[in-house]
Design a protein around this motif. Structure first.
Motif, mmCIF file in Angstrom:
data_model
loop_
_atom_site.group_PDB
_atom_site.id
_atom_site.type_symbol
_atom_site.label_atom_id
_atom_site.label_comp_id
_atom_site.label_asym_id
_atom_site.label_seq_id
_atom_site.Cartn_x
_atom_site.Cartn_y
_atom_site.Cartn_z
ATOM 1 N N LYS A 156 0.845 -1.202 0.000
ATOM 2 C CA LYS A 156 0.000 0.000 0.000
ATOM 3 C C LYS A 156 0.875 1.245 0.000
ATOM 4 C CE LYS A 156 -3.270 2.633 2.870
ATOM 5 N NZ LYS A 156 -4.111 3.066 1.736
ATOM 6 N N VAL A 157 0.552 2.183 -0.863
ATOM 7 C CA VAL A 157 1.290 3.442 -0.907
ATOM 8 C C VAL A 157 0.680 4.431 0.077
ATOM 9 C CG1 VAL A 157 1.990 5.393 -2.336
ATOM 10 C CG2 VAL A 157 1.919 3.093 -3.321
ATOM 11 N N TYR A 158 1.502 4.893 1.008
ATOM 12 C CA TYR A 158 1.077 5.916 1.952
ATOM 13 C C TYR A 158 1.579 7.272 1.469
ATOM 14 C CZ TYR A 158 -0.479 2.512 5.433
ATOM 15 O OH TYR A 158 -1.154 1.519 6.086
ATOM 16 N N THR A 159 0.658 8.199 1.265
ATOM 17 C CA THR A 159 1.070 9.541 0.872
ATOM 18 C C THR A 159 1.752 10.224 2.055
ATOM 19 O OG1 THR A 159 -1.013 10.557 1.586
ATOM 20 C CG2 THR A 159 -0.912 9.713 -0.676
ATOM 21 N N ARG A 160 2.475 11.274 1.774
ATOM 22 C CA ARG A 160 3.130 12.024 2.848
ATOM 23 C C ARG A 160 2.083 12.581 3.815
ATOM 24 N NH1 ARG A 160 8.467 13.209 1.700
ATOM 25 N NH2 ARG A 160 9.155 12.605 -0.388
ATOM 26 N N GLU A 161 0.943 12.998 3.254
ATOM 27 C CA GLU A 161 -0.106 13.548 4.111
ATOM 28 C C GLU A 161 -0.643 12.499 5.077
ATOM 29 O OE1 GLU A 161 0.067 13.861 0.837
ATOM 30 O OE2 GLU A 161 0.524 16.005 0.660
ATOM 31 N N SER A 162 -0.845 11.267 4.594
ATOM 32 C CA SER A 162 -1.378 10.232 5.476
ATOM 33 C C SER A 162 -0.349 9.813 6.520
ATOM 34 C CB SER A 162 -1.837 9.021 4.663
ATOM 35 O OG SER A 162 -0.762 8.374 4.033
ATOM 36 N N LYS B 167 7.647 8.121 -6.347
ATOM 37 C CA LYS B 167 7.971 9.515 -6.640
ATOM 38 C C LYS B 167 6.727 10.397 -6.714
ATOM 39 C CE LYS B 167 12.294 8.610 -9.140
ATOM 40 N NZ LYS B 167 13.009 8.774 -10.425
ATOM 41 N N GLY B 168 6.819 11.511 -6.013
ATOM 42 C CA GLY B 168 5.736 12.480 -6.031
ATOM 43 C C GLY B 168 4.540 12.107 -5.184
ATOM 44 N N VAL B 169 4.583 10.939 -4.545
ATOM 45 C CA VAL B 169 3.432 10.478 -3.767
ATOM 46 C C VAL B 169 3.795 10.217 -2.321
ATOM 47 C CG1 VAL B 169 1.561 8.807 -3.593
ATOM 48 C CG2 VAL B 169 2.431 9.456 -5.843
ATOM 49 N N GLY B 170 4.664 9.220 -2.085
ATOM 50 C CA GLY B 170 5.010 8.859 -0.716
ATOM 51 C C GLY B 170 5.864 7.616 -0.662
ATOM 52 N N TYR B 171 5.525 6.703 0.267
ATOM 53 C CA TYR B 171 6.342 5.510 0.495
ATOM 54 C C TYR B 171 5.459 4.279 0.649
ATOM 55 C CZ TYR B 171 10.072 8.853 1.547
ATOM 56 O OH TYR B 171 10.974 9.861 1.469
ATOM 57 N N LYS B 172 6.063 3.106 0.414
ATOM 58 C CA LYS B 172 5.360 1.856 0.652
ATOM 59 C C LYS B 172 6.337 0.788 1.119
ATOM 60 C CE LYS B 172 5.631 -0.089 -4.042
ATOM 61 N NZ LYS B 172 4.843 -0.717 -5.144
ATOM 62 N N PHE B 173 5.810 -0.183 1.862
ATOM 63 C CA PHE B 173 6.578 -1.351 2.284
ATOM 64 C C PHE B 173 6.413 -2.384 1.192
ATOM 65 C CE2 PHE B 173 7.713 -5.138 4.585
ATOM 66 C CZ PHE B 173 8.636 -4.719 5.524
ATOM 67 N N GLU B 174 7.534 -2.922 0.712
ATOM 68 C CA GLU B 174 7.489 -3.828 -0.425
ATOM 69 C C GLU B 174 6.851 -5.159 -0.068
ATOM 70 O OE1 GLU B 174 8.004 -3.441 -3.511
ATOM 71 O OE2 GLU B 174 8.842 -1.427 -3.471
ATOM 72 N N LEU B 175 6.159 -5.746 -1.041
ATOM 73 C CA LEU B 175 5.601 -7.096 -0.885
ATOM 74 C C LEU B 175 6.724 -8.087 -1.051
ATOM 75 C CD1 LEU B 175 2.487 -6.523 -3.141
ATOM 76 C CD2 LEU B 175 2.413 -6.936 -0.708
ATOM 77 N N LEU B 176 7.154 -8.691 0.046
ATOM 78 C CA LEU B 176 8.310 -9.598 0.022
ATOM 79 C C LEU B 176 7.890 -11.017 -0.299
ATOM 80 C CD1 LEU B 176 10.095 -8.257 3.229
ATOM 81 C CD2 LEU B 176 10.562 -7.665 0.842
#
Length: 229
Positions: free
Chosen positions: A177-183, A220-229
């Motif tokens: 799941k991509v978490y935006t900087r705002e979230s 890029k331009g959105v936020g961060y996510k934890f990779e599906l391992l």
């Protein structure tokens, strides 16, 4: 594993793509429904209330981004997984998708096994583990114990600062799941202090220094996510 209770809506204007995805997801045990454009998607989604919707971006009548935006305003689709499937790899289209509430982005040409694996992983986010208590995450060689505020990597303890731990736990709680900087700001820092994007970046950098680069990736331009391992 049977997925017969989980429903997936596929939205694409290319019959070959619809047939390929429908075949592979049916074989996996999902209930599959189809639509051919964004307008049909909104109507069909209201009827079947799918657990996950796969949307092409470029479609006639209404594109996938607009359809996603509309559905995200409806209470019944606030938590429905939305995945974009598109041949467009430009960064701006990905950002537009995440900005209207997309959970993931999958590029064409489709690799059926990889697609099914990704869909399975996304839907598992809503399934509680029978083996691990809610306050402990076990992902690959990583164990994150929320109750004890401890992280173990390959059995070795890794010391994280409080906000580093909270940020890692947030991202790892829903891999992919991509978490935006705002979230991230809302979930970790709330409104109690003044925090900038630079603060988030510093905490991410420290997590990577301690655990390595493979766990947390930047969108890029959105936020961060934890990779599906």
């Amino acid at each position: 594993m049977s997925n017969s209770k989980q429903k997936i809506l596929i939205v694409d204007d290319e019959p070959d793509i619809l047939e390929l995805i429908e075949y592979n997801l049916n074989k996996e045990g999902y209930q599959v429904f189809v639509a051919h454009n964004g307008q049909e998607a909104v109507v069909e989604a209201k009827k079947v209330l799918p657990d996950l919707i796969i949307l092409d971006v470029m479609m006639p009548k209404m594109d996938g981004i607009e359809a996603c935006r509309i559905m995200r305003t409806m209470p019944e689709f606030k938590t429905t997984f939305m995945v974009f499937l598109t041949a467009r790899s430009e960064e701006y289209s990905e950002i537009a998708g995440f900005n209207v509430g997309a959970d993931d982005y999958i590029a064409k040409p489709i690799k059926p096994r990889a697609l099914v694996s990704r869909i399975n992983a996304i839907l598992r986010r809503n399934q509680p583990s029978d083996e691990t208590p809610d306050n402990k995450l076990e992902i690959g060689d990583l164990v994150i114990d929320r109750e004890a505020f401890m992280v173990f990597q390959g059995g070795e303890k890794v010391v994280l600062a409080k906000k580093e731990f909270e940020l890692l736990y947030l991202l790892a709680s829903k891999p992919g799941k991509v978490y935006t900087r705002e979230s991230i700001l809302k979930n970790i820092w709330e409104d109690s202090v003044v925090v900038t994007n630079r603060t988030i970046d510093v905490h991410i950098r420290k997590i990577r220094e301690k655990l390595g680069e493979k766990y947390v990736s930047t969108v890029k331009g959105v936020g961060y996510k934890f990779e599906l391992l």
